[in-house]
Design a protein around this motif. Structure first.
Motif, PDB file in Angstrom:
ATOM      1  N   LEU A 143       0.824  -1.210   0.000  1.00 11.23           N
ATOM      2  CA  LEU A 143       0.000   0.000   0.000  1.00 11.23           C
ATOM      3  C   LEU A 143       0.857   1.259   0.000  1.00 11.23           C
ATOM      4  O   LEU A 143       0.493   2.257  -0.627  1.00 11.23           O
ATOM      5  CB  LEU A 143      -0.960  -0.009   1.191  1.00 11.23           C
ATOM      6  N   VAL A 144       1.990   1.205   0.684  1.00  6.74           N
ATOM      7  CA  VAL A 144       2.916   2.336   0.691  1.00  6.74           C
ATOM      8  C   VAL A 144       3.525   2.504  -0.707  1.00  6.74           C
ATOM      9  O   VAL A 144       3.594   3.620  -1.236  1.00  6.74           O
ATOM     10  CB  VAL A 144       4.009   2.158   1.769  1.00  6.74           C
ATOM     11  N   GLN A 145       3.925   1.403  -1.312  1.00  8.05           N
ATOM     12  CA  GLN A 145       4.504   1.461  -2.662  1.00  8.05           C
ATOM     13  C   GLN A 145       3.501   2.030  -3.672  1.00  8.05           C
ATOM     14  O   GLN A 145       3.890   2.736  -4.599  1.00  8.05           O
ATOM     15  CB  GLN A 145       4.968   0.079  -3.118  1.00  8.05           C
ATOM     16  N   ARG A 146       2.229   1.745  -3.473  1.00  2.00           N
ATOM     17  CA  ARG A 146       1.190   2.236  -4.385  1.00  2.00           C
ATOM     18  C   ARG A 146       0.708   3.634  -4.025  1.00  2.00           C
ATOM     19  O   ARG A 146      -0.135   4.199  -4.707  1.00  2.00           O
ATOM     20  CB  ARG A 146       0.032   1.254  -4.405  1.00  2.00           C
ATOM     21  N   GLY A 147       1.207   4.189  -2.938  1.00  2.00           N
ATOM     22  CA  GLY A 147       0.874   5.553  -2.565  1.00  2.00           C
ATOM     23  C   GLY A 147      -0.472   5.739  -1.893  1.00  2.00           C
ATOM     24  O   GLY A 147      -0.990   6.851  -1.834  1.00  2.00           O
ATOM     25  N   LEU A 148      -1.038   4.651  -1.338  1.00  2.00           N
ATOM     26  CA  LEU A 148      -2.340   4.757  -0.673  1.00  2.00           C
ATOM     27  C   LEU A 148      -2.209   5.017   0.827  1.00  2.00           C
ATOM     28  O   LEU A 148      -3.060   5.668   1.425  1.00  2.00           O
ATOM     29  CB  LEU A 148      -3.169   3.497  -0.930  1.00  2.00           C
ATOM     30  N   LEU A 149      -1.161   4.479   1.421  1.00  2.00           N
ATOM     31  CA  LEU A 149      -0.847   4.733   2.830  1.00  2.00           C
ATOM     32  C   LEU A 149       0.621   5.130   2.908  1.00  2.00           C
ATOM     33  O   LEU A 149       1.393   4.855   1.992  1.00  2.00           O
ATOM     34  CB  LEU A 149      -1.093   3.485   3.692  1.00  2.00           C
ATOM     35  N   ALA A 150       0.993   5.773   4.007  1.00  2.00           N
ATOM     36  CA  ALA A 150       2.382   6.180   4.217  1.00  2.00           C
ATOM     37  C   ALA A 150       2.810   5.776   5.615  1.00  2.00           C
ATOM     38  O   ALA A 150       2.028   5.872   6.563  1.00  2.00           O
ATOM     39  CB  ALA A 150       2.527   7.694   4.047  1.00  2.00           C
ATOM     40  N   ARG A 151       4.056   5.314   5.716  1.00  4.10           N
ATOM     41  CA  ARG A 151       4.678   5.080   7.024  1.00  4.10           C
ATOM     42  C   ARG A 151       5.466   6.340   7.351  1.00  4.10           C
ATOM     43  O   ARG A 151       6.338   6.745   6.600  1.00  4.10           O
ATOM     44  CB  ARG A 151       5.635   3.896   6.955  1.00  4.10           C
ATOM     45  N   VAL A 152       5.143   6.942   8.479  1.00  4.43           N
ATOM     46  CA  VAL A 152       5.810   8.185   8.879  1.00  4.43           C
ATOM     47  C   VAL A 152       6.543   7.923  10.183  1.00  4.43           C
ATOM     48  O   VAL A 152       5.934   7.533  11.178  1.00  4.43           O
ATOM     49  CB  VAL A 152       4.774   9.328   9.061  1.00  4.43           C
ATOM     50  N   GLY A 153       7.866   8.117  10.153  1.00  2.00           N
ATOM     51  CA  GLY A 153       8.672   7.894  11.352  1.00  2.00           C
ATOM     52  C   GLY A 153       8.305   8.876  12.445  1.00  2.00           C
ATOM     53  O   GLY A 153       7.986  10.036  12.172  1.00  2.00           O
ATOM     54  N   LEU A 154       8.359   8.403  13.673  1.00  2.00           N
ATOM     55  CA  LEU A 154       8.094   9.284  14.809  1.00  2.00           C
ATOM     56  C   LEU A 154       9.327  10.137  15.065  1.00  2.00           C
ATOM     57  O   LEU A 154      10.454   9.625  15.048  1.00  2.00           O
ATOM     58  CB  LEU A 154       7.745   8.457  16.050  1.00  2.00           C
ATOM     59  N   PRO A 155       9.156  11.430  15.304  1.00  2.30           N
ATOM     60  CA  PRO A 155      10.306  12.317  15.469  1.00  2.30           C
ATOM     61  C   PRO A 155      11.210  11.941  16.641  1.00  2.30           C
ATOM     62  O   PRO A 155      12.418  12.103  16.573  1.00  2.30           O
ATOM     63  CB  PRO A 155       9.686  13.694  15.675  1.00  2.30           C
ATOM     64  N   ASN A 156      10.643  11.405  17.705  1.00  2.00           N
ATOM     65  CA  ASN A 156      11.439  11.072  18.890  1.00  2.00           C
ATOM     66  C   ASN A 156      12.000   9.645  18.862  1.00  2.00           C
ATOM     67  O   ASN A 156      12.801   9.294  19.710  1.00  2.00           O
ATOM     68  CB  ASN A 156      10.627  11.289  20.171  1.00  2.00           C
ATOM     69  N   ASP A 157      11.585   8.827  17.889  1.00  2.00           N
ATOM     70  CA  ASP A 157      12.065   7.450  17.788  1.00  2.00           C
ATOM     71  C   ASP A 157      11.914   6.982  16.352  1.00  2.00           C
ATOM     72  O   ASP A 157      10.858   6.500  15.964  1.00  2.00           O
ATOM     73  CB  ASP A 157      11.285   6.546  18.748  1.00  2.00           C
ATOM     74  N   ARG A 158      12.949   7.111  15.548  1.00  2.00           N
ATOM     75  CA  ARG A 158      12.895   6.798  14.119  1.00  2.00           C
ATOM     76  C   ARG A 158      12.692   5.308  13.851  1.00  2.00           C
ATOM     77  O   ARG A 158      12.400   4.914  12.736  1.00  2.00           O
ATOM     78  CB  ARG A 158      14.160   7.287  13.407  1.00  2.00           C
ATOM     79  N   ARG A 159      12.868   4.456  14.869  1.00  2.00           N
ATOM     80  CA  ARG A 159      12.622   3.024  14.681  1.00  2.00           C
ATOM     81  C   ARG A 159      11.138   2.721  14.648  1.00  2.00           C
ATOM     82  O   ARG A 159      10.732   1.681  14.155  1.00  2.00           O
ATOM     83  CB  ARG A 159      13.284   2.220  15.801  1.00  2.00           C
ATOM     84  N   ARG A 160      10.350   3.627  15.186  1.00  2.00           N
ATOM     85  CA  ARG A 160       8.897   3.430  15.230  1.00  2.00           C
ATOM     86  C   ARG A 160       8.242   4.338  14.210  1.00  2.00           C
ATOM     87  O   ARG A 160       8.791   5.368  13.835  1.00  2.00           O
ATOM     88  CB  ARG A 160       8.384   3.726  16.642  1.00  2.00           C
TER      89      ARG A 160
END
Length: 154
Positions: free
Chosen positions: A62-79
């Protein structure tokens, strides 16, 4: 319930798979994020009643198709949290009203009283199933690739 789900799902599946190229599982994740807003992948898996690895695989597509996005948390880039994109929002706004009409048409066969009773019964069965799942004493995991049996069992 299984027969009802299969029969009633067919038009919906044809709509979003055939008309929009989105699988049932993909639609479920897009819909959950559209309705509930940004959330962690773990929360999305919980809301979708799916295992985290499966959600992760679907999310990647879904991310590759541009329907959803994973957004890193500013205080913890692993999440990260999962957000709907404008393309995902557009998909949801196009498909959801069509699905709602299909479901309304199906439910129109029940009287308001029957619908209320059916809803109440579904709630009771869902609560009982969830309680059963929480207290189940089964300790073996099914080896699905072996037809549900553990290797060497008879």
């Amino acid at each position: 319930l299984s027969r009802l789900l299969a029969s009633s799902s067919a038009p919906s599946i044809r709509l979003f798979e055939g008309g929009y190229g989105v699988s049932r599982r993909e639609w479920r994740l897009v819909g959950l994020v559209a309705v509930y807003g940004a959330m962690s992948p773990s929360e999305l898996a919980e809301r979708a009643h799916l295992e985290r690895p499966r959600v992760s695989r679907v999310l990647t597509g879904l991310v590759q198709r541009g329907l959803l996005a994973r957004v890193g948390l500013p205080n913890d880039r692993r999440r990260a949290r999962v957000e709907i994109t404008p393309a995902g929002r557009q998909l949801y706004e196009e498909v959801f009203p069509q699905l709602a009409r299909l479901h309304a048409r199906l439910l129109s066969t029940l009287t308001p009283q029957q619908l209320a009773e059916f809803d109440q019964m579904l709630d009771l069965l869902t609560e009982a199933a969830e309680a059963l799942a929480r207290t189940s004493q089964v300790t073996l995991k099914a080896a699905r690739h072996l037809g549900g049996r553990k290797r060497g069992s008879s």
